[in-house]
Scaffold this active site. Structure first.
Site, mmCIF file in Angstrom:
data_model
loop_
_atom_site.group_PDB
_atom_site.id
_atom_site.type_symbol
_atom_site.label_atom_id
_atom_site.label_comp_id
_atom_site.label_asym_id
_atom_site.label_seq_id
_atom_site.Cartn_x
_atom_site.Cartn_y
_atom_site.Cartn_z
ATOM 1 N N HIS A 1 0.918 -1.121 0.117
ATOM 2 C CA HIS A 1 0.144 -0.138 -0.111
ATOM 3 C C HIS A 1 0.791 1.315 0.134
ATOM 4 O O HIS A 1 0.698 2.152 -0.790
ATOM 5 C CB HIS A 1 -0.955 0.073 1.368
ATOM 6 C CG HIS A 1 -1.616 1.442 1.277
ATOM 7 N ND1 HIS A 1 -1.277 2.296 2.138
ATOM 8 C CD2 HIS A 1 -3.006 1.410 0.709
ATOM 9 C CE1 HIS A 1 -2.369 3.384 1.873
ATOM 10 N NE2 HIS A 1 -3.381 2.830 1.236
ATOM 11 N N ARG B 1 -12.591 28.091 29.342
ATOM 12 C CA ARG B 1 -13.635 28.379 30.155
ATOM 13 C C ARG B 1 -14.958 28.095 29.684
ATOM 14 O O ARG B 1 -14.944 28.119 28.683
ATOM 15 C CB ARG B 1 -13.664 29.975 30.372
ATOM 16 C CG ARG B 1 -12.420 30.306 31.249
ATOM 17 C CD ARG B 1 -12.639 31.932 31.457
ATOM 18 N NE ARG B 1 -11.575 32.409 32.271
ATOM 19 C CZ ARG B 1 -10.206 33.079 31.915
ATOM 20 N NH1 ARG B 1 -10.128 32.956 30.665
ATOM 21 N NH2 ARG B 1 -9.402 33.330 32.819
ATOM 22 N N ARG C 1 -11.939 23.368 31.916
ATOM 23 C CA ARG C 1 -12.533 23.759 33.393
ATOM 24 C C ARG C 1 -14.191 23.594 33.470
ATOM 25 O O ARG C 1 -14.719 24.382 32.684
ATOM 26 C CB ARG C 1 -11.985 24.972 33.666
ATOM 27 C CG ARG C 1 -12.393 25.428 35.158
ATOM 28 C CD ARG C 1 -12.147 27.108 35.691
ATOM 29 N NE ARG C 1 -12.974 27.776 35.155
ATOM 30 C CZ ARG C 1 -12.724 29.146 35.318
ATOM 31 N NH1 ARG C 1 -11.912 29.591 35.988
ATOM 32 N NH2 ARG C 1 -13.680 29.892 34.679
ATOM 33 N N GLU D 1 -6.725 27.426 43.811
ATOM 34 C CA GLU D 1 -6.978 29.091 43.975
ATOM 35 C C GLU D 1 -6.901 29.436 45.250
ATOM 36 O O GLU D 1 -7.246 30.932 45.287
ATOM 37 C CB GLU D 1 -8.377 29.133 43.232
ATOM 38 C CG GLU D 1 -8.334 28.397 41.818
ATOM 39 C CD GLU D 1 -10.009 28.336 41.228
ATOM 40 O OE1 GLU D 1 -10.459 27.445 41.215
ATOM 41 O OE2 GLU D 1 -10.167 29.702 40.705
#
Length: 684
Positions: free
Chosen positions: A424, A517, A564, A661
């Site tokens: 191939h 986000r 997130r 955070e």
């Protein structure tokens, strides 16, 4: 309708349905089934390349296993009578075939529609009666057959591509034959076939597929034969062979024996014995891949007498057609059979050799497509890695498959571990006009990712660095040499808030998306996500999220995208339809948001996970999940449980990380690590 059961008395069968049908392939009398004896090379329009050439070989007295063709008119009737034709054409409209993932998705949907649609009764009767007639001719009940696609544009002189549609071996029984004919029809819409037609400006609605149903030859040895050198056009016969069925040679699963024969005298000029580790055989009605016995692996396959017989047959076939031919052959019980013949469309001339000065030879193989090329090595071990092939790269793999054709088109050269000059990789490379070296044995191990190499498709050599001198080097540099971005140990990722900005972000050369986000995706719907759930519209929410995430994942693929989960402040979602009951908070940034909120509304989080699972199933495994505003490992553990309920196993199916955070989360980071995370994003 003339019955196939009368075939022994009437060697040529014509089937005609009484109900209305418009035959697009366009004969005055529509043939729905044709046995090989009634076909010739000019019947490509109804029987496809394979079917027409098998008929031509049969009429020329070449030994061919008997069979019949379910013509293109039958496929056309099936698509018309079931109403599938307009449905499929609509699905192909506006498809970007260079979008690999979308191409694969549309292809899979079309094939599923065709294979799940019942074949109308009149077509069922036609195919079953034809198979029974073949069994009667051979003198056996339920004969084993090979069922091969034969597209009306596949083997035409101006267009040739290996393996676009499917072949099925060792099929037995009328019901199974019917089922596999339908699968062949569906294979007209393999991703590779759709891509090829688009690239060659073939109208999808005007390409049809016939299906060859042929007695199965239980080959002891098989292979291919070119009546001239397929790369340079040199006037000598090339034969490649291996043990068992020919699939091992055609697919490139082995490095076969290679025999060069003088066309005039039939004398064997030279040969190379390949290492033939595997073979395909028929066992209990199934095609089985098995290891070749150790004593046969490095043993010559063909005797001098068999080589002479094949060469003589090759000369006869070329003389009959009047042009060089690419054939497939098989030997059973000492008898030689031809399984198909088609014109060689990739004949070229050996390119002028370029002097190589003190360059290290990295690997050696067989020169399968002429020319010289330099570029960066990209090693492909899995099909999902194809998107890393950029224009001008050197594609290195064990052996190419038809699904790799779009990536091969971007490459400047091909190198494989396995295969011969008719595999191939070789055939497609010659069609594309790019250099190819096959049968190296170890290129995927010796060569390194992003290493600059040069390949010589004439000599079968791969060199260190760029060896193209003078004008050739300058011309190559325009397409191959790419200014590399500054490499750093630390990966640099970007933030993406709106999917519409993904293309611009990807163009920066970033190493991925460190924060995708969700909030903007939700806000653009104008509807609160909770309202989707309450109204039973969860699937709509899943699809909306998936469509938006896809825009980013596709632009960056295969670079990672960290999605997130919803981090919705209450004040932002008040204005949405259904958001009237959002609580009032003095400081929404420190309020009910992040994972705390999503664990209170797990249906929304589950919908997000379902969207990501849907994209993973489409091949976008570069999407990872990031949990925001975590305070305690228990929150992470509960989020993982919801992911598993949605069908995503964290760390196995999908990367799972957190956003740190708050100081509290940072102080207990080791507890999060013990719970299990794949990455961390620090949010100052």
């Amino acid at each position: 309708m003339t019955g196939a059961r009368n075939w022994l008395n009437k060697p040529l069968i014509f089937f005609k349905f009484n109900n209305h049908h418009t035959a697009s392939p366009g004969d005055k009398m529509v043939k729905y089934v044709a046995f090989f004896e009634e076909l010739g090379k000019d019947d490509v329009g109804i029987a496809g390349g394979k079917g027409a050439n098998l008929g031509e070989l049969t009429q020329a007295g070449i030994p061919v296993p008997p069979g019949f063709v379910v013509t293109a008119a039958t496929y056309d009737k099936f698509m018309t009578d079931t109403g599938l034709q307009p449905v499929v054409m609509e699905m192909l409209e506006n498809l970007d075939v260079n979008d690999t993932k979308e191409l694969q998705r549309v292809s899979a949907e079309i094939k599923d529609i065709i294979t799940s649609t019942e074949v109308p009764e009149d077509i069922q009767t036609l195919i079953i009666e034809s198979y029974n007639a073949l069994c009667q001719r051979i003198g056996k009940d339920d004969v084993y057959v090979a069922i091969r696609s034969s597209a009306t544009a596949e083997d035409l002189p101006e267009a040739s591509f290996a393996g676009q549609q499917d072949t099925f071996l060792n099929i037995r029984g009328a019901e199974d034959v019917l089922d596999y004919v339908r699968r062949c029809w569906a294979s007209l819409f393999e991703a590779r076939a759709i891509f090829y037609r688009e690239e060659n400006n073939f109208d999808h609605s005007k390409v049809y597929i016939a299906v060859v149903v042929q007695e199965m030859v239980d080959a002891e040895k098989a292979g291919v034969m070119f009546t001239v050198h397929p790369s340079t056009g040199e006037d000598r016969i090339l034969i490649e062979g291996s043990w068992g069925l020919g699939e091992a040679v055609v697919s490139g699963s082995v490095t076969p024996d290679t025999y060069w024969v003088d066309k005039g005298t039939g004398k064997l000029l030279e040969f190379t014995v390949g290492e033939k580790n595997i073979m395909f055989t028929r066992e209990d009605g199934r095609t089985v891949k098995k290891e070749v016995p150790p004593e046969l692996r490095n043993k010559r396959v063909l005797s001098d007498g068999e080589i002479a017989a094949l060469a003589e047959m090759g000369r006869r076939i070329q003389d009959h057609y009047g042009s060089p031919q690419d054939t497939e052959w098989a030997i059973m019980d000492g008898d030689v059979y031809m399984l198909q013949s088609r014109p060689i469309t990739t004949l070229g001339e050996a390119t002028e050799e370029t002097e190589v000065k003190s360059r290290e030879i990295l690997v050696k193989g067989l020169g399968a497509s002429p020319g010289l090329a330099s570029g960066r090595v990209k090693i492909i071990r899995e099909i999902h890695e194809l998107d890393k092939i950029q224009i001008g790269d050197i594609l290195v793999t064990v052996m190419t498959t038809p699904d790799m054709v779009p990536a091969m088109k971007r490459a400047s050269g091909i190198i494989t571990d396995e295969g011969g000059v008719t595999c191939h990789a070789a055939i497609v490379s010659r069609e594309l006009g790019i250099p190819c070296v096959v049968g190296t044995g170890n290129a995927t191990e010796v060569l390194k990712e992003n290493q600059v190499v040069s390949i010589d498709g004439n000599r079968g050599l791969v060199y260190e660095g760029s060896v193209i001198e003078g004008e050739k080097k300058e011309a190559e540099a325009e397409t191959v040499t790419v200014e590399s971005p500054l490499l750093t140990v630390t990966e640099v990722k970007v933030n993406v808030s709106m999917p519409e900005a993904a293309r611009k972000a990807a163009a920066t050369g970033a190493d991925g998306v460190g924060l995708l986000r969700t909030e903007h995706m939700m806000l653009t719907t104008g509807v609160h996500p909770r309202k989707f759930i309450e109204e039973g519209r969860e699937d709509e929410l899943v699809n909306t999220l998936a469509e938006n995430i896809l825009k980013v994942a596709d632009e960056f693929y295969p670079r990672p995208v960290w999605y997130r989960t919803l981090d919705a402040p209450t004040d932002e979602f008040k204005t949405l339809e259904g958001g009237e009951n959002e609580p009032y908070e003095h400081n929404p940034m420190l309020g009910w948001r992040g994972i705390r909120r999503e664990l209170d509304e797990p249906e929304i989080l589950r919908a997000e996970f379902r969207a990501i699972k849907k994209l993973h199933e489409q091949g976008y495994t570069n999407i990872g999940i990031m949990i925001p505003l975590v305070q305690h490992p228990d929150e992470l553990r509960k989020a993982k449980m919801i992911a598993e309920e949605a069908g995503l196993k964290p760390h196995r199916d999908v990367e799972f990380g957190i956003m740190v955070e708050t100081p509290a989360a940072a102080l207990i980071i080791e507890d999060f690590i013990e719970e299990g995370i794949d990455f961390v994003r620090l949010e100052p």
